[in-house]
Structures are given as structure tokens and as C-alpha cells.
Design a protein around this motif. Structure first.
Motif, PDB file in Angstrom:
ATOM      1  N   LEU A 142     -12.440 -96.671 -43.057  1.00 30.40           N
ATOM      2  CA  LEU A 142     -11.710 -95.565 -42.431  1.00 30.40           C
ATOM      3  C   LEU A 142     -10.240 -95.543 -42.831  1.00 30.40           C
ATOM      4  O   LEU A 142      -9.641 -94.471 -42.930  1.00 30.40           O
ATOM      5  CB  LEU A 142     -11.847 -95.637 -40.910  1.00 30.40           C
ATOM      6  CG  LEU A 142     -13.251 -95.347 -40.364  1.00 30.40           C
ATOM      7  CD1 LEU A 142     -13.315 -95.659 -38.873  1.00 30.40           C
ATOM      8  CD2 LEU A 142     -13.643 -93.913 -40.636  1.00 30.40           C
ATOM      9  N   LEU A 143      -9.667 -96.712 -43.083  1.00 29.05           N
ATOM     10  CA  LEU A 143      -8.275 -96.787 -43.531  1.00 29.05           C
ATOM     11  C   LEU A 143      -8.128 -96.446 -45.013  1.00 29.05           C
ATOM     12  O   LEU A 143      -7.018 -96.288 -45.501  1.00 29.05           O
ATOM     13  CB  LEU A 143      -7.714 -98.200 -43.289  1.00 29.05           C
ATOM     14  CG  LEU A 143      -7.361 -98.541 -41.856  1.00 29.05           C
ATOM     15  CD1 LEU A 143      -7.203-100.049 -41.693  1.00 29.05           C
ATOM     16  CD2 LEU A 143      -6.096 -97.812 -41.419  1.00 29.05           C
ATOM     17  N   GLY A 144      -9.245 -96.370 -45.724  1.00 34.18           N
ATOM     18  CA  GLY A 144      -9.198 -96.068 -47.145  1.00 34.18           C
ATOM     19  C   GLY A 144      -8.920 -97.278 -48.009  1.00 34.18           C
ATOM     20  O   GLY A 144      -8.589 -97.159 -49.175  1.00 34.18           O
ATOM     21  N   ILE A 145      -9.072 -98.464 -47.434  1.00 35.46           N
ATOM     22  CA  ILE A 145      -8.815 -99.709 -48.163  1.00 35.46           C
ATOM     23  C   ILE A 145      -9.988-100.063 -49.071  1.00 35.46           C
ATOM     24  O   ILE A 145      -9.820-100.689 -50.101  1.00 35.46           O
ATOM     25  CB  ILE A 145      -8.512-100.850 -47.177  1.00 35.46           C
ATOM     26  CG1 ILE A 145      -7.169-100.575 -46.501  1.00 35.46           C
ATOM     27  CG2 ILE A 145      -8.523-102.198 -47.850  1.00 35.46           C
ATOM     28  CD1 ILE A 145      -6.833-101.532 -45.387  1.00 35.46           C
ATOM     29  N   LYS A 146     -11.206 -99.677 -48.654  1.00 35.89           N
ATOM     30  CA  LYS A 146     -12.374 -99.976 -49.474  1.00 35.89           C
ATOM     31  C   LYS A 146     -13.343 -98.826 -49.413  1.00 35.89           C
ATOM     32  O   LYS A 146     -13.329 -98.032 -48.464  1.00 35.89           O
ATOM     33  CB  LYS A 146     -13.020-101.297 -49.064  1.00 35.89           C
ATOM     34  CG  LYS A 146     -13.700-101.311 -47.720  1.00 35.89           C
ATOM     35  CD  LYS A 146     -14.315-102.643 -47.398  1.00 35.89           C
ATOM     36  CE  LYS A 146     -15.567-102.874 -48.207  1.00 35.89           C
ATOM     37  NZ  LYS A 146     -16.299-104.062 -47.838  1.00 35.89           N
ATOM     38  N   ASP A 147     -14.176 -98.724 -50.428  1.00 33.84           N
ATOM     39  CA  ASP A 147     -15.200 -97.692 -50.498  1.00 33.84           C
ATOM     40  C   ASP A 147     -16.385 -98.107 -49.644  1.00 33.84           C
ATOM     41  O   ASP A 147     -16.618 -99.293 -49.413  1.00 33.84           O
ATOM     42  CB  ASP A 147     -15.679 -97.491 -51.929  1.00 33.84           C
ATOM     43  CG  ASP A 147     -14.596 -96.912 -52.830  1.00 33.84           C
ATOM     44  OD1 ASP A 147     -13.735 -96.173 -52.321  1.00 33.84           O
ATOM     45  OD2 ASP A 147     -14.617 -97.208 -54.030  1.00 33.84           O
ATOM     46  N   GLY A 148     -17.118 -97.141 -49.213  1.00 35.98           N
ATOM     47  CA  GLY A 148     -18.324 -97.433 -48.468  1.00 35.98           C
ATOM     48  C   GLY A 148     -18.492 -96.489 -47.307  1.00 35.98           C
ATOM     49  O   GLY A 148     -17.685 -95.596 -47.078  1.00 35.98           O
ATOM     50  N   SER A 149     -19.510 -96.729 -46.554  1.00 34.85           N
ATOM     51  CA  SER A 149     -19.801 -95.949 -45.371  1.00 34.85           C
ATOM     52  C   SER A 149     -19.273 -96.698 -44.147  1.00 34.85           C
ATOM     53  O   SER A 149     -19.523 -97.889 -44.020  1.00 34.85           O
ATOM     54  CB  SER A 149     -21.312 -95.747 -45.243  1.00 34.85           C
ATOM     55  OG  SER A 149     -21.622 -95.200 -43.996  1.00 34.85           O
ATOM     56  N   PRO A 150     -18.584 -96.023 -43.233  1.00 29.53           N
ATOM     57  CA  PRO A 150     -18.067 -96.716 -42.059  1.00 29.53           C
ATOM     58  C   PRO A 150     -19.154 -97.199 -41.108  1.00 29.53           C
ATOM     59  O   PRO A 150     -18.877 -97.926 -40.172  1.00 29.53           O
ATOM     60  CB  PRO A 150     -17.169 -95.691 -41.391  1.00 29.53           C
ATOM     61  CG  PRO A 150     -17.585 -94.374 -41.923  1.00 29.53           C
ATOM     62  CD  PRO A 150     -18.192 -94.630 -43.261  1.00 29.53           C
ATOM     63  N   THR A 151     -20.396 -96.832 -41.368  1.00 29.35           N
ATOM     64  CA  THR A 151     -21.491 -97.264 -40.502  1.00 29.35           C
ATOM     65  C   THR A 151     -22.192 -98.496 -41.034  1.00 29.35           C
ATOM     66  O   THR A 151     -23.118 -98.992 -40.426  1.00 29.35           O
ATOM     67  CB  THR A 151     -22.528 -96.144 -40.308  1.00 29.35           C
ATOM     68  OG1 THR A 151     -23.036 -95.755 -41.587  1.00 29.35           O
ATOM     69  CG2 THR A 151     -21.910 -94.955 -39.610  1.00 29.35           C
TER      70      THR A 151
END
Length: 70
Positions: free
Chosen positions: A60-69
């Protein structure tokens, strides 16, 4: 690297985005149903952000790629 901590540059950029929005890390955490201590730990590179709440915060902070779930 999968097992490494987020980069200092990525964390600094996330802190700058929060500042540009006029948000504290605590307020941002509350807005996203995260604990402030987790968000501070992610921003200060104290967590690897591989799973759970720290992973969600990093995405959510945009620090890493991926899904927040994940």
C-alpha cells in the motif's frame, strides 16, 4: 531479492509521499486499518515485509509490488 528488506530509497520515497499528502505515518496507518507500529517498522526497514500486515503495508505504501491481500 525475495528475502531482503525494502531499499532505503523506496522507504524514503514512501515517507516523502506521506509528507506531500500531509499525512503522518500514524494517520495513514489508521486510514488503512494497519497498526502504526507496523507502518513505522516498514518505513524504518525493520521488517522484511514478506507476509501479513507488514507485506500489506509495504504494498500500500508503494515500497514493493504485489497484492495487499497476500
Amino acid at each position: 531479492m525475495h528475502n531482503s528488506y525494502p531499499s532505503e530509497q523506496a522507504c524514503e520515497q514512501a515517507r516523502q509521499r506521506l509528507a506531500n499528502q500531509g499525512l503522518s505515518a500514524k494517520r495513514w496507518a489508521e486510514m488503512h486499518d494497519l497498526t502504526p507500529s507496523t507502518v513505522y517498522a516498514v518505513l524504518n526497514r525493520q521488517k522484511k515485509c514478506l507476509r501479513g500486515e507488514s507485506h500489506r503495508a509495504a504494498v500500500l505504501l508503494g515500497i514493493k509490488d504485489g497484492s495487499p491481500t497476500n
